[in-house]
Design an enzyme around this catalytic site. Structure first.
Site, mmCIF file in Angstrom:
data_model
loop_
_atom_site.group_PDB
_atom_site.id
_atom_site.type_symbol
_atom_site.label_atom_id
_atom_site.label_comp_id
_atom_site.label_asym_id
_atom_site.label_seq_id
_atom_site.Cartn_x
_atom_site.Cartn_y
_atom_site.Cartn_z
ATOM 1 N N LYS A 183 0.876 -1.183 0.000
ATOM 2 C CA LYS A 183 0.000 0.000 0.000
ATOM 3 C C LYS A 183 0.907 1.225 0.000
ATOM 4 O O LYS A 183 1.426 1.648 1.025
ATOM 5 C CB LYS A 183 -0.935 0.045 1.213
ATOM 6 C CG LYS A 183 -2.063 1.063 0.956
ATOM 7 C CD LYS A 183 -2.532 1.809 2.177
ATOM 8 C CE LYS A 183 -1.599 2.840 2.705
ATOM 9 N NZ LYS A 183 -1.402 4.033 1.844
ATOM 10 N N GLY A 217 -4.714 3.602 -1.432
ATOM 11 C CA GLY A 217 -5.632 4.225 -0.484
ATOM 12 C C GLY A 217 -4.844 4.929 0.597
ATOM 13 O O GLY A 217 -3.607 4.912 0.589
ATOM 14 N N GLY A 218 -5.553 5.540 1.518
ATOM 15 C CA GLY A 218 -4.913 6.290 2.580
ATOM 16 C C GLY A 218 -4.839 5.498 3.879
ATOM 17 O O GLY A 218 -4.762 4.269 3.892
ATOM 18 N N GLY A 267 -4.789 1.455 4.889
ATOM 19 C CA GLY A 267 -3.618 0.910 5.577
ATOM 20 C C GLY A 267 -4.008 0.189 6.858
ATOM 21 O O GLY A 267 -3.545 -0.922 7.135
ATOM 22 N N GLU A 285 10.125 2.124 10.127
ATOM 23 C CA GLU A 285 11.145 3.122 9.765
ATOM 24 C C GLU A 285 10.461 4.479 9.860
ATOM 25 O O GLU A 285 9.604 4.797 9.031
ATOM 26 C CB GLU A 285 11.641 2.894 8.334
ATOM 27 C CG GLU A 285 12.266 1.547 8.083
ATOM 28 C CD GLU A 285 13.581 1.362 8.786
ATOM 29 O OE1 GLU A 285 14.189 2.356 9.220
ATOM 30 O OE2 GLU A 285 14.000 0.202 8.930
ATOM 31 N N CYS A 298 13.966 11.358 5.702
ATOM 32 C CA CYS A 298 13.860 10.999 7.127
ATOM 33 C C CYS A 298 15.216 11.143 7.814
ATOM 34 O O CYS A 298 15.294 11.503 8.971
ATOM 35 C CB CYS A 298 13.335 9.583 7.269
ATOM 36 S SG CYS A 298 14.245 8.439 6.244
ATOM 37 N N GLU A 356 10.510 16.949 13.759
ATOM 38 C CA GLU A 356 10.907 16.761 12.364
ATOM 39 C C GLU A 356 10.271 17.863 11.510
ATOM 40 O O GLU A 356 9.077 18.126 11.631
ATOM 41 C CB GLU A 356 10.423 15.388 11.893
ATOM 42 C CG GLU A 356 10.903 15.053 10.515
ATOM 43 C CD GLU A 356 10.537 13.638 10.116
ATOM 44 O OE1 GLU A 356 9.370 13.266 10.264
ATOM 45 O OE2 GLU A 356 11.434 12.910 9.660
HETATM 46 P P1 NAD Z 1 2.604 9.001 6.947
HETATM 47 O O1 NAD Z 1 2.859 8.325 8.241
HETATM 48 O O2 NAD Z 1 1.530 10.013 6.900
HETATM 49 O O3 NAD Z 1 2.197 7.926 5.832
HETATM 50 C C1 NAD Z 1 3.067 6.854 5.483
HETATM 51 C C2 NAD Z 1 2.245 5.722 4.917
HETATM 52 O O4 NAD Z 1 1.471 5.159 5.962
HETATM 53 C C3 NAD Z 1 1.233 6.133 3.854
HETATM 54 O O5 NAD Z 1 1.117 5.077 2.927
HETATM 55 C C4 NAD Z 1 -0.055 6.313 4.644
HETATM 56 O O6 NAD Z 1 -1.222 6.143 3.875
HETATM 57 C C5 NAD Z 1 0.080 5.202 5.668
HETATM 58 N N1 NAD Z 1 -0.564 5.443 6.945
HETATM 59 C C6 NAD Z 1 -0.625 6.593 7.645
HETATM 60 N N2 NAD Z 1 -1.259 6.394 8.816
HETATM 61 C C7 NAD Z 1 -1.578 5.067 8.859
HETATM 62 C C8 NAD Z 1 -2.241 4.253 9.810
HETATM 63 N N3 NAD Z 1 -2.721 4.770 10.942
HETATM 64 N N4 NAD Z 1 -2.385 2.940 9.537
HETATM 65 C C9 NAD Z 1 -1.906 2.407 8.376
HETATM 66 N N5 NAD Z 1 -1.298 3.142 7.426
HETATM 67 C C10 NAD Z 1 -1.137 4.462 7.671
HETATM 68 O O7 NAD Z 1 3.997 9.580 6.447
HETATM 69 P P2 NAD Z 1 4.282 10.406 5.120
HETATM 70 O O8 NAD Z 1 3.796 11.802 5.342
HETATM 71 O O9 NAD Z 1 3.791 9.675 3.922
HETATM 72 O O10 NAD Z 1 5.872 10.363 5.064
HETATM 73 C C11 NAD Z 1 6.677 11.246 5.769
HETATM 74 C C12 NAD Z 1 7.192 10.621 7.042
HETATM 75 O O11 NAD Z 1 7.862 9.406 6.740
HETATM 76 C C13 NAD Z 1 8.199 11.462 7.749
HETATM 77 O O12 NAD Z 1 7.925 11.487 9.118
HETATM 78 C C14 NAD Z 1 9.514 10.749 7.497
HETATM 79 O O13 NAD Z 1 10.493 10.955 8.450
HETATM 80 C C15 NAD Z 1 9.095 9.350 7.432
HETATM 81 N N6 NAD Z 1 10.066 8.562 6.676
HETATM 82 C C16 NAD Z 1 10.875 7.666 7.338
HETATM 83 C C17 NAD Z 1 11.841 6.950 6.654
HETATM 84 C C18 NAD Z 1 12.743 5.981 7.342
HETATM 85 O O14 NAD Z 1 13.288 5.098 6.692
HETATM 86 N N7 NAD Z 1 12.963 6.093 8.631
HETATM 87 C C19 NAD Z 1 11.968 7.106 5.289
HETATM 88 C C20 NAD Z 1 11.147 8.020 4.656
HETATM 89 C C21 NAD Z 1 10.178 8.731 5.362
#
Ligand code: NAD
Length: 483
Positions: free
Chosen positions: A171, A202-203, A207, A245, A279, A379
């Site tokens: 997803k 999807g969002g 997930g 991550e 990140c 962040e």
């Molecule tokens: P996000 O947490 O909003 O979304 C990430 C993914 O998770 C998306 O596919 C989203 O639809 C899904 N998601 C969100 N909430 C969920 C839930 N409650 N249950 C299941 N799925 C859910 O993050 P983002 O805005 O897409 O990405 C930015 C963030 O990602 C930043 O905080 C960044 O630091 C982090 N990031 C971490 C790494 C790493 O390897 N540590 C790498 C890249 C990005």
């Protein structure tokens, strides 16, 4: 595949329409035009995909390693063949410059596959005591990924998962679904057996439905710390294995013997690349107080090279942020920092004059930042660098470790021993010495609120194993020889 009718879910080896009529607008953050309309998958879509992956698991987990690695090689060739289309798609979805997209957004996923191929063949059964330890696959994996390095974060999960014998439901981020659709086409053309790789779009709710489905054995999540917590909570009901991550607020320590003319411009790159939407961005520059003024001057000069522009123009170094929400959050962070006493060296929160349209942020440097300020703790995920002064090395390490996060870090020095001594004391998942480039053979991941588990290379592959001990009453002669 027919995207116009919403048939963009790939489940059980076929393109299928979603059970939902909800759609997600995919918006180009530079032009603000809607470039596609993607399905917002339903709970039923998540269940269908999990069941398809479960059905495929029995046979995929019993295939030979050669067969599994063969699929990854064909997928790698498919990505390489469609590299330009993928790079353009990612740039139009999330705004990073096309040159960076070609180099990193495509280079890294190819590197992820290679890093898996390099280690997979070595992971034979081990003998411990009277037991043979067989690396069984953990099962059906839900891969949930963000938008900032969309294809890299996907491949860093699914390449090792598939190599280990797991089947996968992906997803991707709802911000960047289109590159994942191309990837599904590549899997299809590569002859992936039905149900081995499945894609739902999807969002958050999609997930959550996926994570909660009983046919999912493990969740590998990359995203925000808030999202990671929610995923871990839902997975705890299984309980299922989770790898997280998450975010970071990483420190880059400049020692007093560093070559500042080299270290400071390079440190800007470590903070601003991909518009700071990394990140592991080194967003806190920890500098000797006695050199602060000199460092600010070098940084203010170097920042002029970070030009904003049309991300499709190969000359552009910084595109827009991924969307207006992200832009608003970075603006708030800059304004909040100034309100709390930080000093603006360059940049600021206003819409750049030359870019009246699009989610742009001018690269921004703040000084007189202290560890208690929000800009030093939260962040930012934008092109914002915070300069924090230290009196001595002990204080530099204390400031670096004074964080809820622990993803990455950096040290710059002319002396390898000093640099290593500092690196060893930093409480993070990795430390970059003198601007070294990413090593995909090495483990990547965080401590504290930056996550659980590791990706890439051997450590990344091992996440997808459930080691099984097969124990005899006494060791066989062949096994005794091996120990
Ligand atoms: P996000 O947490 O909003 O979304 C990430 C993914 O998770 C998306 O596919 C989203 O639809 C899904 N998601 C969100 N909430 C969920 C839930 N409650 N249950 C299941 N799925 C859910 O993050 P983002 O805005 O897409 O990405 C930015 C963030 O990602 C930043 O905080 C960044 O630091 C982090 N990031 C971490 C790494 C790493 O390897 N540590 C790498 C890249 C990005």
């Amino acid at each position: 595949m027919d995207q116009s009718s919403g048939r963009i879910l790939y489940i059980g080896g076929a393109w299928v329409a979603s059970k939902s009529t909800d759609v997600i607008a995919v918006i180009n953050p530079a032009t603000e035009a809607v470039i596609a309309s993607a399905t917002a998958g339903s709970r039923q879509d998540a269940a269908d995909a999990a069941i398809a992956a479960r059905t495929a698991f029995d046979s995929w987990s019993q295939t030979s390693l050669d067969e599994r690695l063969g699929l990854l090689r064909r997928v790698s060739a498919g990505i390489a063949a469609r590299a330009d289309e993928l790079a353009r798609t990612i740039t139009s979805e999330m705004g990073c410059p096309i040159g960076f997209s070609r180099a990193a957004q495509i280079g890294l996923p190819l590197g992820d596959i290679k890093a898996t191929l390099d280690v997979a063949a070595d992971l034979d059964d081990r003998v411990i005591g009277r037991s043979i330890i067989q690396n069984d696959p953990v099962g059906v994996v839900a891969a949930i990924t963000p938008w900032n390095f969309p294809l890299h974060q996907i491949m860093a999960k699914i390449a090792p998962a598939l190599a280990a014998g797991c089947t996968v439901v992906l997803k991707p981020s709802e911000v960047t679904p289109l590159n994942a659709v191309i990837l599904a086409e590549i899997f299809h053309a590569a002859g992936a057996p039905k149900g081995v790789f499945n894609l739902i779009i999807g969002g958050r709710e999609t997930g959550q439905a996926l994570v909660s489905h009983p046919d999912i054995d493990m969740v590998s999540f990359t995203g925000s710390t808030r999202g990671g917590r929610a995923v871990a909570q839902a997975a705890a009901k299984g309980p299922k294995k989770v790898a997280l991550e998450l975010g970071g607020k990483s420190a880059n320590i400049i020692l007093d013997d560093a070559d500042l003319e080299k270290a400071i411009p390079a440190s800007l790159g470590q903070a601003f690349i991909n518009s700071g939407q990394v990140c592991a961005a080194l967003s806190r520059l920890i500098v000797p107080e006695s050199r602060r003024k000199q460092i600010e001057a070098i940084a203010a000069q170097a920042v002029k090279g970070w030009t904003l522009g049309d991300p499709m123009d190969p000359a552009t170094r910084l595109g827009p942020l991924a969307n207006r929400t992200q832009q608003a959050s970075v603006r708030d962070a800059i304004n909040g920092a100034v309100e709390q006493g930080a000093r603006l060296v360059t940049g600021g929160s206003q819409q750049p004059v030359a870019q009246p349209k699009g989610a742009y942020i001018t690269p921004t440097i703040l000084s007189d930042v202290h560890s208690h300020m929000d800009i030093a703790r939260q962040e930012t995920f934008g092109p914002v660098l915070s300069i924090i002064g230290y009196a001595d090395e002990a204080e530099a390490v204390r400031i670096a470790n004074d964080s809820d996060y622990g993803l990455s870090g950096g040290v710059w020095s002319g002396n390898d021993d000093r640099m290593m001594a500092i690196a060893r004391r930093m409480r993070t998942g990795q430390v970059i010495l003198n601007g070294a480039s990413l090593d995909l053979a090495a483990p990547f991941g965080g401590v504290k609120q930056s996550g659980i588990g590791r990706e890439n290379g051997r450590y990344g592959l091992e996440e997808y194993f459930a080691p099984k001990a097969i124990t005899r009453p006494s060791a066989s002669p062949a096994e005794e020889k091996k120990t």
